[in-house]
Scaffold this active site. Structure first.
Site, PDB file in Angstrom:
ATOM      1  CE  LYS A 166       1.220   4.820  -2.969  1.00  0.00           C
ATOM      2  NZ  LYS A 166       2.371   4.252  -2.233  1.00  0.00           N
TER       3      LYS A 166
ATOM      4  CE  LYS B 102       1.679   3.772  -6.766  1.00  0.00           C
ATOM      5  NZ  LYS B 102       2.491   3.337  -5.674  1.00  0.00           N
TER       6      LYS B 102
ATOM      7  CB  SER C 209       1.047  -3.633  -9.904  1.00  0.00           C
ATOM      8  OG  SER C 209       0.151  -3.193  -8.899  1.00  0.00           O
TER       9      SER C 209
HETATM   10  C1  PBG Z   1       4.469   1.556  -1.327  1.00  0.00           C
HETATM   11  C2  PBG Z   1       4.139   1.546  -2.764  1.00  0.00           C
HETATM   12  C3  PBG Z   1       3.018   0.986  -3.398  1.00  0.00           C
HETATM   13  C4  PBG Z   1       3.222   1.152  -4.764  1.00  0.00           C
HETATM   14  C5  PBG Z   1       4.431   1.832  -4.920  1.00  0.00           C
HETATM   15  N1  PBG Z   1       4.978   2.088  -3.664  1.00  0.00           N
HETATM   16  C6  PBG Z   1       1.856   0.231  -2.903  1.00  0.00           C
HETATM   17  C7  PBG Z   1       0.920   0.770  -1.940  1.00  0.00           C
HETATM   18  O1  PBG Z   1       0.842   1.963  -1.645  1.00  0.00           O
HETATM   19  O2  PBG Z   1       0.197  -0.078  -1.401  1.00  0.00           O
HETATM   20  C8  PBG Z   1       2.279   0.668  -5.838  1.00  0.00           C
HETATM   21  C9  PBG Z   1       2.904   0.356  -7.127  1.00  0.00           C
HETATM   22  C10 PBG Z   1       2.120  -0.492  -8.046  1.00  0.00           C
HETATM   23  O3  PBG Z   1       0.963  -0.877  -7.802  1.00  0.00           O
HETATM   24  O4  PBG Z   1       2.692  -0.816  -9.088  1.00  0.00           O
HETATM   25  N2  PBG Z   1       3.882   2.553  -0.579  1.00  0.00           N
HETATM   26 ZN    ZN Z   2       4.017   2.161   1.660  1.00  0.00          ZN
END
Ligand code: PBG
Ligand code: ZN
Length: 321
Positions: free
Chosen positions: A191, A244, A270
């Site tokens: 991630k 991701k 997103s």
């Molecule tokens: C929480 C989380 C996030 C996303 C999924 N779980 C955001 C982040 O890490 O700030 C992002 C999903 C998206 O942008 O669609 N940790």
């Molecule tokens: Zn988080």
């Protein structure tokens, strides 16, 4: 002469030699549940996506079921946030309650529960903090408590998205010792600290109040390290691994899928969704074509599971064809 065009001559020929086909079974649809009553709040930066309170969520659940989507990813937004994110492991919290309701109404839908503290902490970070430091080991216990609480509520898959080191092993151990040894873990393994999450942070109200997530999420420059993250999570007991975002990281998806035969998910996040929607709403691109091209590319790169806000639309388009 080698004539590549011979096999492109008709639609039936093209489908005969097609290498990659996305189906609705590949798709996971993320949903946002906000604590409270009578809420259907559009997410401004994500056209078509809403926050729902539990009492209004039936309408969205019906859309999911009618589209033939078989798996959803649930994000809860509590009305009470504190420094420790303690609502995350409240057995009667917003996420636990909606999971119980969904599983009662549609027992065979796969409910994937996102496990992270950022929606629950007053500071918006994914872990326990000390000053401006995000503590690793101190965060493992609340994540494990949250996982057990969500499994108890009926979650079919636990999906830790926090990026703390060692959390998969820790969560696995605590799930097992609480009677959830058959609950799979889908690890957000690679991630990245991405600019593409901004619209999500509106949707989940999880923007950090100071600093950023770069001390726990990955540097976008590092593809080799992404493979190590996946190796570690597999060694710690992950059942499914994830890359991701998806579209800016297709090379990483490919690399990871070459290295392991574990099921691989990709999160079409997103910001990737919002860019397509914005261009489509302006009439600059053909939304259906571009979305299906994006999803096909993610699958072609090697992801068999695609988490996407386009899931409902895509499922309907796939039915039409
Ligand atoms: C929480 C989380 C996030 C996303 C999924 N779980 C955001 C982040 O890490 O700030 C992002 C999903 C998206 O942008 O669609 N940790
Ligand atoms: Zn988080």
């Amino acid at each position: 002469m080698i004539r590549m065009r011979r096999l492109r001559a008709s639609s039936n020929l093209r489908s005969l030699v097609r290498e990659t086909v996305v189906t609705k079974d590949d798709l996971v649809y993320p949903v946002f549940i906000k604590e409270g009553k009578d809420i259907k709040e559009p997410v401004a930066s994500m056209p078509g996506i809403y926050q729902y309170s539990a009492d209004r969520f039936n309408e969205e659940l019906d859309r999911v079921v009618n589209a033939g989507i078989k798996a959803i990813l649930v994000f809860g937004i509590p009305s009470h946030k504190d420094e420790f994110g303690s609502e995350a492991y409240n057995d009667n919290g917003v996420t636990q309650n909606i999971i119980r309701e969904i599983k009662k109404k549609v027992p065979d839908i796969i409910v994937i529960a996102d496990v992270c503290l950022c929606e629950y902490t007053s500071h918006g970070h994914c872990g326990i903090i000390c000053g401006h430091e995000i503590l690793n080991d101190e965060t493992l216990e609340p994540l494990a408590k949250m996982s057990v609480s969500l499994a108890k509520a009926g979650a079919d898959i636990i999906a830790p998205s926090d990026m703390m080191d060692g959390r998969i092993a820790y969560i696995r151990k605590v799930l097992d010792s609480n009677g959830y040894k058959n609950t799979p873990i889908m690890a957000y393994s690679a991630k990245f600290a991405s600019g593409y999450y901004s619209p999500f942070r509106d949707a989940a109200q999880s923007e950090p109040s100071f600093g950023d997530r770069k001390t726990y999420q990955m540097d976008p420059a590092n593809g080799r390290e992404a493979v190590r993250e996946c190796e570690n999570d597999i060694a710690e007991g992950a059942d499914i691994i994830m890359v991701k975002p998806a579209l800016a990281y297709l090379d990483v998806i490919k690399e990871v899928s070459n290295f392991t035969n574990y099921p691989l998910a990709a999160y079409n996040v997103s910001g990737e969704y919002s860019m397509v929607k914005a261009a489509a709403l302006n009439g600059w691109i053909d939304e259906k074509r571009v979305v299906m091209e994006n999803l096909t590319s993610i699958k072609r790169a090697g992801a068999g599971i695609i988490i996407t806000y386009h899931a409902i639309d895509a499922a309907h388009w796939l039915k039409e064809d």
